[in-house]
Design an enzyme around this catalytic site. Structure first.
Site, PDB file in Angstrom:
ATOM      1  N   LYS A 136      64.034 -22.463  28.597  1.00 51.84           N
ATOM      2  CA  LYS A 136      64.219 -22.561  30.045  1.00 51.84           C
ATOM      3  C   LYS A 136      65.712 -22.558  30.324  1.00 51.84           C
ATOM      4  O   LYS A 136      66.489 -23.080  29.524  1.00 51.84           O
ATOM      5  CB  LYS A 136      63.601 -23.849  30.587  1.00 51.84           C
ATOM      6  N   HIS A 139      68.720 -26.523  33.463  1.00 50.95           N
ATOM      7  CA  HIS A 139      68.371 -27.070  34.786  1.00 50.95           C
ATOM      8  C   HIS A 139      69.488 -27.971  35.289  1.00 50.95           C
ATOM      9  O   HIS A 139      70.115 -28.705  34.518  1.00 50.95           O
ATOM     10  CB  HIS A 139      67.059 -27.861  34.674  1.00 50.95           C
ATOM     11  N   HIS A 142      69.911 -31.651  34.313  1.00 46.52           N
ATOM     12  CA  HIS A 142      70.511 -32.096  33.046  1.00 46.52           C
ATOM     13  C   HIS A 142      72.037 -32.234  33.143  1.00 46.52           C
ATOM     14  O   HIS A 142      72.672 -32.628  32.173  1.00 46.52           O
ATOM     15  CB  HIS A 142      70.159 -31.118  31.920  1.00 46.52           C
TER      16      HIS A 142
END
Length: 576
Positions: A136, A139, A142
């Site tokens: 992924k 994000h 994070h």
């Protein structure tokens, strides 16, 4: 250098009250600088310092009697008593000479050599932070874990600890079953090579939507996950490929943030060892099987299951916490660390309470050296295109806005690499906006506020550092070690030196609480004092002796400012 003066004060008080100076020195505190009027340098609250150290009860008469026993000497110029607080004013020439020479001598270690910090244990500190989910894109959620963990690692390293920086990746679980099953249907090798994480994210969105409607797709995901669990070569090869591509993409983002790791670990490392954890729990009669067939640990240790943690599914597979237990035990045995710090958002507080409780039940005393640092969530982080999910978009936005601001500013200097400078300033803006308040608090991000060049912002700190660096190009006599202390007696110079006296106390508090806001507030104060001094202490046109002393002073500000910024994870710029 504050310790030199604290010790002189503590020794005077020690002789007056008859207790060791070591017991007094930690009660002597530097007084915050006052830019508007002259003030003393240190204070001692007699009630806190004397009560419990001597066999008398504090009272005003005894305080006055004690104050009468103290006298000015070559270090201390004035001693005053008011409402139970003793204040001490240091010999001004000695203050200037000692502080500036100490900063010149210690450089970026200034403040960390103080005996105030001697009580903090030195050893191996393991910091686990960032920990994105592979396959992924990085994000934005994070971001806080990444910059907070990096700050804690920097701080511990500066304090003399050996630090191991660990990125514990989310690289196992049903999401990979979905991705593995869906890639054959929705995946494209060409798109994967062009933009790996974006394509994997697109595949995941499609397969997840399909699995909600199609039971067959959901079953395919479970079958792929089962293949991974049993070591199926083709499934593992695809998983390894996705993992490698993810780490390579993350490395680009980490480079932009100035973050690095010593070790990339992950849940997958402990998929087999987590079965050993279940066996260990069984052997100690800690694992309880419910009527549904799940394995749980009774956290009350009273067999009533009023508080429990599930560590095994009914099919015998393990969960996130089981793998975390395995990881913690492995690190205890492998590294024999002195301290381990986990940096995650506050929603995981219960998870870590349970983790530490289970480790304690297993007899792992090293758990007492483990700490969970929590943080709140960021709200309102948007680009001009709207809400953002990915960190790269935020970094791009920060860089673009700073490039525009730099282009519009009349004072901008010619810069060799404007984009790189804008990147560093933008990252500083993000970090300072994040670190200004308590880590546990949620906060609302505001671009206009974060990117202001005045006020308490990262842009202001970068601007101040660049301004000092520019001023120091005038310093042709920098090789001369000595300077005339009488050239630095102006109020702005004295106020800044008083501010330097507080640096080790700020570091002490920051280390104790692992809260960057104390250091941020200190650096902002130093930046504002630097700007006042820049206006009041002319260098151009001053006699050589005066110019040299003032540049020596400005260099000390730059050294402390730069070292503090680096602790926060900010790369100081020389021009902007």
């Amino acid at each position: 250098m504050a310790c030199y003066f604290r010790r002189a004060i503590a020794e005077q008080v020690s002789r007056a009250v008859g207790v060791p100076s070591e017991k007094i020195i930690h009660h002597v505190h530097a007084i915050p600088a006052n830019r508007k009027r002259a003030s003393a340098d240190f204070q001692l609250h007699l009630r806190s310092a004397v009560d419990g150290l001597v066999d008398v009860t504090y009272c005003e008469e005894k305080a006055e009697a004690l104050a009468c026993k103290l006298a000015s000497d070559s270090v201390i110029n004035e001693i005053s008593l008011a409402r139970g607080v003793l204040t001490f004013k240091i010999n001004r020439s000695l203050l200037v000479k000692k502080v500036l020479h100490q900063i010149k001598q210690d450089g970026s270690s200034y403040g960390f050599t103080s005996e105030l910090l001697s009580g903090f244990p030195k050893g191996l500190t393991l910091v686990e932070y960032s920990s994105p989910n592979i396959a992924k894109k990085f994000h934005v959620g994070h971001l806080r874990s990444t910059i907070i963990g990096n700050f804690i690692a920097n701080l511990k390293e500066a304090a003399g600890n050996k630090v191991l920086r660990v990125n514990y990746l989310g690289d196992w679980g049903l999401q990979f079953g979905l991705l593995g099953a869906g890639f054959s249907k929705f995946g494209c090798e060409e798109k994967l090579n062009a933009n790996a994480l974006q394509h994997l994210f697109d595949v995941y969105v499609k397969v997840n939507a399909a699995a909600e409607k199609d039971e067959e797709m959901k079953q395919s995901a479970h079958e792929f996950m089962k293949k991974l669990e049993t070591g199926h070569q083709q499934a593992l090869s695809l998983w390894t490929h996705f993992r490698g591509l993810s780490i390579a993409e993350y490395a680009k983002v980490y480079k932009r943030l100035g973050v690095q790791f010593d070790e990339y670990s992950g849940e997958s490392f402990y998929r087999e060892r987590s079965q050993d954890v279940l066996n260990l729990l069984r052997s100690k009669n800690i694992l309880k099987i419910t009527k549904e067939g799940t394995g749980v640990v009774d956290l009350t240790e009273k067999d009533d299951l009023s508080a429990y943690s599930t560590v095994m599914r009914s099919d015998g597979t393990t969960l996130y916490i089981t793998r975390d237990i395995a990881a913690a035990i492995d690190r205890m045995e492998k590294y024999n660390f002195d301290e381990m710090v986990y940096v995650t958002d506050k929603s995981q507080r219960i998870h870590f309470q349970n983790l530490f409780k289970i480790l304690k039940m297993l007899g792992k005393d090293k758990v007492d050296c483990c700490k969970h640092v929590t943080f709140g969530r960021v709200q309102g982080m948007q680009t001009r295109r709207g809400d953002v999910v990915f960190l790269e978009d935020v970094l791009d936005e920060a860089r673009a806005r700073m490039l525009q601001n730099m282009a519009n500013a009349a004072t901008s200097k010619a810069i060799e690499d404007p984009a790189d400078t804008a990147e560093k300033i933008g990252v500083a803006a993000l970090i300072i906006q994040d670190f200004k308040g308590p880590l546990q608090s949620d906060y609302h991000f505001n671009w206009d506020e974060a990117l202001q060049s005045v006020g308490d912002t990262g842009v202001f700190l970068q601007y101040t550092h660049a301004r000092l660096q520019s001023l120091l190009t005038l310093w042709s006599t920098r090789e001369e070690e000595d300077f005339n202390v009488s050239c630095l007696q102006e109020p702005s110079a004295i106020a800044t030196l008083q501010h330097f006296l507080r640096y080790d106390e700020v570091i002490y508090k920051t280390l104790k609480e692992l809260q960057p806001r104390y250091l941020v507030a200190y650096l902002m104060g130093l930046g504002h004092l630097a700007n006042v001094s820049h206006h009041s202490l002319e260098v151009k046109g001053s006699p050589p002796e005066v110019a040299h002393a003032r540049l020596y002073f400005f260099n000390a500000i730059r050294v402390v400012l730069a070292s503090g910024m680096k602790l926060l994870g900010i790369k100081p710029v020389d021009k902007m």
